[in-house]
Design a protein around this motif. Structure first.
Motif, PDB file in Angstrom:
ATOM      1  N   GLU A   1      -6.263   4.398   4.569  1.00  0.00           N
ATOM      2  CA  GLU A   1      -4.987   5.613   4.163  1.00  0.00           C
ATOM      3  C   GLU A   1      -5.475   6.740   4.975  1.00  0.00           C
ATOM      4  OE1 GLU A   1      -4.964   5.670  -0.053  1.00  0.00           O
ATOM      5  OE2 GLU A   1      -5.047   3.355  -0.385  1.00  0.00           O
ATOM      6  N   ASP A   2      -4.509   7.175   5.504  1.00  0.00           N
ATOM      7  CA  ASP A   2      -4.634   8.403   6.321  1.00  0.00           C
ATOM      8  C   ASP A   2      -3.441   9.388   6.043  1.00  0.00           C
ATOM      9  OD1 ASP A   2      -5.616  10.273   7.910  1.00  0.00           O
ATOM     10  OD2 ASP A   2      -4.574   9.451   9.645  1.00  0.00           O
ATOM     11  N   GLY A   3      -3.843  10.279   4.802  1.00  0.00           N
ATOM     12  CA  GLY A   3      -2.683  11.166   4.364  1.00  0.00           C
ATOM     13  C   GLY A   3      -1.401  10.357   3.991  1.00  0.00           C
ATOM     14  N   ALA A   4      -0.547  10.539   4.836  1.00  0.00           N
ATOM     15  CA  ALA A   4       0.925  10.330   4.473  1.00  0.00           C
ATOM     16  C   ALA A   4       1.232   8.764   5.327  1.00  0.00           C
ATOM     17  CB  ALA A   4       1.849  11.235   5.301  1.00  0.00           C
ATOM     18  N   TRP A   5       0.028   8.157   5.722  1.00  0.00           N
ATOM     19  CA  TRP A   5       0.237   6.785   6.283  1.00  0.00           C
ATOM     20  C   TRP A   5      -0.784   5.925   5.668  1.00  0.00           C
ATOM     21  CZ3 TRP A   5       3.971   5.335   9.563  1.00  0.00           C
ATOM     22  CH2 TRP A   5       5.101   6.376  10.111  1.00  0.00           C
ATOM     23  N   VAL A   6      -0.316   4.518   5.843  1.00  0.00           N
ATOM     24  CA  VAL A   6      -1.457   3.630   5.328  1.00  0.00           C
ATOM     25  C   VAL A   6      -1.260   2.502   6.469  1.00  0.00           C
ATOM     26  CG1 VAL A   6      -1.369   3.888   2.936  1.00  0.00           C
ATOM     27  CG2 VAL A   6       0.153   2.262   3.961  1.00  0.00           C
ATOM     28  N   GLN A   7      -2.401   1.984   6.777  1.00  0.00           N
ATOM     29  CA  GLN A   7      -2.415   0.998   7.875  1.00  0.00           C
ATOM     30  C   GLN A   7      -3.105  -0.307   7.390  1.00  0.00           C
ATOM     31  OE1 GLN A   7      -4.841   2.209  11.446  1.00  0.00           O
ATOM     32  NE2 GLN A   7      -3.889   0.614  12.824  1.00  0.00           N
ATOM     33  N   VAL A   8      -2.718  -1.325   7.610  1.00  0.00           N
ATOM     34  CA  VAL A   8      -3.181  -2.619   7.262  1.00  0.00           C
ATOM     35  C   VAL A   8      -3.548  -3.611   8.393  1.00  0.00           C
ATOM     36  CG1 VAL A   8      -2.838  -4.724   5.572  1.00  0.00           C
ATOM     37  CG2 VAL A   8      -2.011  -2.552   5.051  1.00  0.00           C
TER      38      VAL A   8
ATOM     39  N   ALA B   1      -3.127  -8.927  13.623  1.00  0.00           N
ATOM     40  CA  ALA B   1      -1.669  -7.844  13.546  1.00  0.00           C
ATOM     41  C   ALA B   1      -2.127  -6.835  12.765  1.00  0.00           C
ATOM     42  CB  ALA B   1      -0.732  -8.600  13.002  1.00  0.00           C
ATOM     43  N   GLU B   2      -1.627  -5.673  12.958  1.00  0.00           N
ATOM     44  CA  GLU B   2      -1.674  -4.462  12.148  1.00  0.00           C
ATOM     45  C   GLU B   2      -0.534  -3.814  12.166  1.00  0.00           C
ATOM     46  OE1 GLU B   2      -3.973  -1.021  14.584  1.00  0.00           O
ATOM     47  OE2 GLU B   2      -4.847  -2.860  14.803  1.00  0.00           O
ATOM     48  N   LEU B   3      -0.057  -3.155  11.056  1.00  0.00           N
ATOM     49  CA  LEU B   3       1.158  -2.426  10.709  1.00  0.00           C
ATOM     50  C   LEU B   3       0.658  -1.206   9.849  1.00  0.00           C
ATOM     51  CD1 LEU B   3       4.251  -3.660  10.947  1.00  0.00           C
ATOM     52  CD2 LEU B   3       3.980  -2.720   8.489  1.00  0.00           C
ATOM     53  N   SER B   4       1.477  -0.128  10.171  1.00  0.00           N
ATOM     54  CA  SER B   4       1.151   1.356   9.608  1.00  0.00           C
ATOM     55  C   SER B   4       2.632   1.481   8.850  1.00  0.00           C
ATOM     56  CB  SER B   4       1.005   2.287  10.599  1.00  0.00           C
ATOM     57  OG  SER B   4      -0.241   2.124  11.380  1.00  0.00           O
ATOM     58  N   ALA B   5       2.581   2.014   7.747  1.00  0.00           N
ATOM     59  CA  ALA B   5       3.828   2.512   7.067  1.00  0.00           C
ATOM     60  C   ALA B   5       3.335   3.704   6.318  1.00  0.00           C
ATOM     61  CB  ALA B   5       3.953   1.431   5.897  1.00  0.00           C
ATOM     62  N   PRO B   6       4.731   4.655   6.210  1.00  0.00           N
ATOM     63  CA  PRO B   6       4.638   5.812   5.403  1.00  0.00           C
ATOM     64  C   PRO B   6       4.446   5.543   4.129  1.00  0.00           C
ATOM     65  CG  PRO B   6       6.765   5.620   6.286  1.00  0.00           C
ATOM     66  CD  PRO B   6       6.016   4.473   6.683  1.00  0.00           C
ATOM     67  N   VAL B   7       3.521   6.512   3.403  1.00  0.00           N
ATOM     68  CA  VAL B   7       3.479   6.188   2.084  1.00  0.00           C
ATOM     69  C   VAL B   7       4.745   6.848   1.351  1.00  0.00           C
ATOM     70  CG1 VAL B   7       2.268   7.523  -0.068  1.00  0.00           C
ATOM     71  CG2 VAL B   7       0.876   6.779   2.066  1.00  0.00           C
ATOM     72  N   GLU B   8       5.133   6.342   0.380  1.00  0.00           N
ATOM     73  CA  GLU B   8       6.495   6.429  -0.337  1.00  0.00           C
ATOM     74  C   GLU B   8       6.314   7.836  -1.179  1.00  0.00           C
ATOM     75  OE1 GLU B   8       9.559   4.846  -0.262  1.00  0.00           O
ATOM     76  OE2 GLU B   8       8.666   3.516   1.292  1.00  0.00           O
ATOM     77  N   PRO B   9       7.395   8.722  -0.954  1.00  0.00           N
ATOM     78  CA  PRO B   9       7.427   9.924  -1.711  1.00  0.00           C
ATOM     79  C   PRO B   9       7.225   9.857  -3.429  1.00  0.00           C
ATOM     80  CG  PRO B   9       9.252   9.850  -0.427  1.00  0.00           C
ATOM     81  CD  PRO B   9       8.590   8.413  -0.355  1.00  0.00           C
ATOM     82  N   GLY B  10       6.196  10.625  -3.699  1.00  0.00           N
ATOM     83  CA  GLY B  10       5.798  10.488  -5.165  1.00  0.00           C
ATOM     84  C   GLY B  10       4.769   9.323  -5.339  1.00  0.00           C
ATOM     85  N   VAL B  11       4.256   8.998  -4.641  1.00  0.00           N
ATOM     86  CA  VAL B  11       3.079   7.883  -4.915  1.00  0.00           C
ATOM     87  C   VAL B  11       1.870   8.778  -4.500  1.00  0.00           C
ATOM     88  CG1 VAL B  11       1.919   5.956  -3.901  1.00  0.00           C
ATOM     89  CG2 VAL B  11       4.437   6.052  -4.029  1.00  0.00           C
ATOM     90  N   PRO B  12       0.915   8.688  -5.533  1.00  0.00           N
ATOM     91  CA  PRO B  12      -0.311   9.660  -5.362  1.00  0.00           C
ATOM     92  C   PRO B  12      -1.313   8.892  -4.456  1.00  0.00           C
ATOM     93  CG  PRO B  12      -0.264   8.262  -7.312  1.00  0.00           C
ATOM     94  CD  PRO B  12       1.063   7.978  -6.699  1.00  0.00           C
TER      95      PRO B  12
ATOM     96  N   ALA C   1       0.875  -1.069  -0.166  1.00  0.00           N
ATOM     97  CA  ALA C   1      -0.001  -0.118   0.129  1.00  0.00           C
ATOM     98  C   ALA C   1       0.811   1.299  -0.071  1.00  0.00           C
ATOM     99  CB  ALA C   1      -0.903  -0.200   1.266  1.00  0.00           C
ATOM    100  N   ALA C   2       1.905   1.139   0.759  1.00  0.00           N
ATOM    101  CA  ALA C   2       3.022   2.243   0.699  1.00  0.00           C
ATOM    102  C   ALA C   2       3.501   2.644  -0.651  1.00  0.00           C
ATOM    103  CB  ALA C   2       3.949   2.052   1.758  1.00  0.00           C
ATOM    104  N   VAL C   3       3.866   1.701  -1.357  1.00  0.00           N
ATOM    105  CA  VAL C   3       4.106   1.953  -2.921  1.00  0.00           C
ATOM    106  C   VAL C   3       3.257   2.213  -3.996  1.00  0.00           C
ATOM    107  CG1 VAL C   3       6.503   0.807  -2.226  1.00  0.00           C
ATOM    108  CG2 VAL C   3       4.502  -0.486  -3.357  1.00  0.00           C
ATOM    109  N   GLY C   4       1.946   2.353  -3.408  1.00  0.00           N
ATOM    110  CA  GLY C   4       0.816   2.677  -4.487  1.00  0.00           C
ATOM    111  C   GLY C   4      -0.048   1.641  -4.973  1.00  0.00           C
ATOM    112  N   GLN C   5       0.101   0.390  -4.505  1.00  0.00           N
ATOM    113  CA  GLN C   5      -0.681  -0.620  -4.929  1.00  0.00           C
ATOM    114  C   GLN C   5      -2.194  -0.355  -4.373  1.00  0.00           C
ATOM    115  OE1 GLN C   5       0.617  -4.538  -4.118  1.00  0.00           O
ATOM    116  NE2 GLN C   5       2.450  -4.165  -5.629  1.00  0.00           N
ATOM    117  N   SER C   6      -2.959  -0.778  -5.496  1.00  0.00           N
ATOM    118  CA  SER C   6      -4.448  -0.545  -4.992  1.00  0.00           C
ATOM    119  C   SER C   6      -4.915  -1.302  -3.900  1.00  0.00           C
ATOM    120  CB  SER C   6      -5.504  -1.064  -6.073  1.00  0.00           C
ATOM    121  OG  SER C   6      -5.355  -2.333  -6.555  1.00  0.00           O
ATOM    122  N   GLN C   7      -5.915  -0.775  -3.223  1.00  0.00           N
ATOM    123  CA  GLN C   7      -6.438  -1.636  -2.053  1.00  0.00           C
ATOM    124  C   GLN C   7      -6.984  -3.216  -2.537  1.00  0.00           C
ATOM    125  OE1 GLN C   7      -9.736  -0.178   0.181  1.00  0.00           O
ATOM    126  NE2 GLN C   7      -8.302   1.821   0.987  1.00  0.00           N
TER     127      GLN C   7
END
Length: 123
Positions: free
Chosen positions: A86-93, A112-123, A59-65
């Motif tokens: 998806e919450d702005g600059a973060w995604v949570q799975v 289990a859940e994990l949050s990751a920052p959205v990679e720069p340049g990913v819409p 999700a952080a690198v821009g793949q669809s849900q």
């Protein structure tokens, strides 16, 4: 005289091993079942954690849900419930799976859940 005495005591103890085995065998079986169920729960927890990590990275690198859910279910198993936020600059799975408790009956939920920052340049 002690040799004769020892021979006379042997028949009285005959069958005691069988009785002890009959008493202890159910306890040994129950402990074995508990260990196997605990191992199954541990494996399911690790699979959920791996699935959440893989899904958050995707999700952080821009793949669809839909792709993220498919990837996470591929790791955790087809019966796992995957949610992506998806919450702005973060995604949570979050990945939730149910583990059957075998002969003990019922289901146990692991997640289990994990949050990751959205990679720069990913819409």
């Amino acid at each position: 005289m002690t040799g004769v005495r020892a021979l006379r005591e042997i028949p009285r103890e005959r069958g005691s091993v069988t009785a002890e085995l009959a008493v202890l065998l159910p306890a040994v079986v129950l402990i074995l079942v508990a260990v196997l169920v605990a191992a199954a729960i541990g494996v399911a927890q690790v699979r959920c954690a791996d699935a959440a990590r893989a899904g958050a990275r995707a999700a952080a690198v821009g793949q669809s849900q839909a792709e993220v859910v498919e990837l996470a279910q591929g790791v955790a198993g087809p019966d796992a419930v995957v949610s992506v936020q998806e919450d702005g600059a973060w995604v949570q799975v979050r990945v939730v799976a149910e583990v059957p408790l075998g002969p003990l009956g019922g289901l146990l939920e692991v997640s289990a859940e994990l949050s990751a920052p959205v990679e720069p340049g990913v819409p």
